[in-house]
Design a protein around this motif. Sequence first.
Motif, PDB file in Angstrom:
ATOM      1  N   PRO A  22       0.792  -1.232   0.000  1.00  7.26           N
ATOM      2  CA  PRO A  22       0.000   0.000   0.000  1.00  7.26           C
ATOM      3  C   PRO A  22       0.825   1.282   0.000  1.00  7.26           C
ATOM      4  O   PRO A  22       0.359   2.314  -0.482  1.00  7.26           O
ATOM      5  N   TYR A  23       2.055   1.221   0.501  1.00  9.37           N
ATOM      6  CA  TYR A  23       2.872   2.435   0.532  1.00  9.37           C
ATOM      7  C   TYR A  23       3.734   2.584  -0.722  1.00  9.37           C
ATOM      8  O   TYR A  23       4.222   3.667  -1.011  1.00  9.37           O
ATOM      9  N   GLY A  24       3.897   1.520  -1.468  1.00 11.12           N
ATOM     10  CA  GLY A  24       4.608   1.587  -2.741  1.00 11.12           C
ATOM     11  C   GLY A  24       3.656   1.809  -3.902  1.00 11.12           C
ATOM     12  O   GLY A  24       4.071   2.210  -4.985  1.00 11.12           O
ATOM     13  N   SER A  25       2.383   1.535  -3.674  1.00  8.76           N
ATOM     14  CA  SER A  25       1.363   1.651  -4.723  1.00  8.76           C
ATOM     15  C   SER A  25       0.615   2.973  -4.571  1.00  8.76           C
ATOM     16  O   SER A  25      -0.531   3.013  -4.132  1.00  8.76           O
ATOM     17  N   TRP A  26       1.295   4.049  -4.929  1.00  4.08           N
ATOM     18  CA  TRP A  26       0.651   5.363  -4.848  1.00  4.08           C
ATOM     19  C   TRP A  26      -0.486   5.438  -5.857  1.00  4.08           C
ATOM     20  O   TRP A  26      -0.512   4.698  -6.842  1.00  4.08           O
ATOM     21  N   LEU A  27      -1.427   6.325  -5.597  1.00  3.96           N
ATOM     22  CA  LEU A  27      -2.606   6.458  -6.453  1.00  3.96           C
ATOM     23  C   LEU A  27      -2.533   7.691  -7.343  1.00  3.96           C
ATOM     24  O   LEU A  27      -2.731   7.598  -8.546  1.00  3.96           O
ATOM     25  N   VAL A  28      -2.291   8.840  -6.730  1.00  4.54           N
ATOM     26  CA  VAL A  28      -2.199  10.088  -7.490  1.00  4.54           C
ATOM     27  C   VAL A  28      -1.099  10.966  -6.918  1.00  4.54           C
ATOM     28  O   VAL A  28      -0.692  10.809  -5.766  1.00  4.54           O
ATOM     29  N   LYS A  29      -0.662  11.901  -7.751  1.00  7.76           N
ATOM     30  CA  LYS A  29       0.223  12.977  -7.302  1.00  7.76           C
ATOM     31  C   LYS A  29      -0.523  14.274  -7.541  1.00  7.76           C
ATOM     32  O   LYS A  29      -1.232  14.415  -8.540  1.00  7.76           O
ATOM     33  N   MET A  30      -0.362  15.189  -6.600  1.00  9.58           N
ATOM     34  CA  MET A  30      -1.058  16.469  -6.699  1.00  9.58           C
ATOM     35  C   MET A  30      -0.114  17.618  -6.392  1.00  9.58           C
ATOM     36  O   MET A  30       0.772  17.488  -5.547  1.00  9.58           O
TER      37      MET A  30
END
Length: 124
Positions: free
Chosen positions: A97-105
């Motif tokens: 879960p910490y290596g699988s980022w979802l989005v960058k903002m």
Amino acid sequence: MIMTEVPEGLNYTKTHEWYRKDGNTATIGITDYAQSQMTDIVYVDLPKVGDKKKAGDVLLTIESVKSAEDVYSPITGTVTAVNEEVAKHPESINKDPYGSWLVKMAIESEGEHLSASEYRKLIQ
């Protein structure tokens, strides 16, 4: 009780998102606790690059075999990147879960957030 991973150096929310600041960019994902509660994740509905969100707005939806859950934006800003690999392989969130980022903002302002120790207390 199942021990969930809560790495230091990240910011956390009461709704179980994490984000890492790198200059003016936030990389956002869901916590180990969140993925363990959802069980097998099967689909991620990512936002579009350019979407503007306020802290607390629904950022995206994650579906598991058990439920569909909204993921809330921990910051106010604009989506600058989405992780297409997670969309193709949503189960990667369960594995890392910490290596699988979802989005960058791009960060305009941060919402309320917790330190790792504060988040650990929340999920105990």
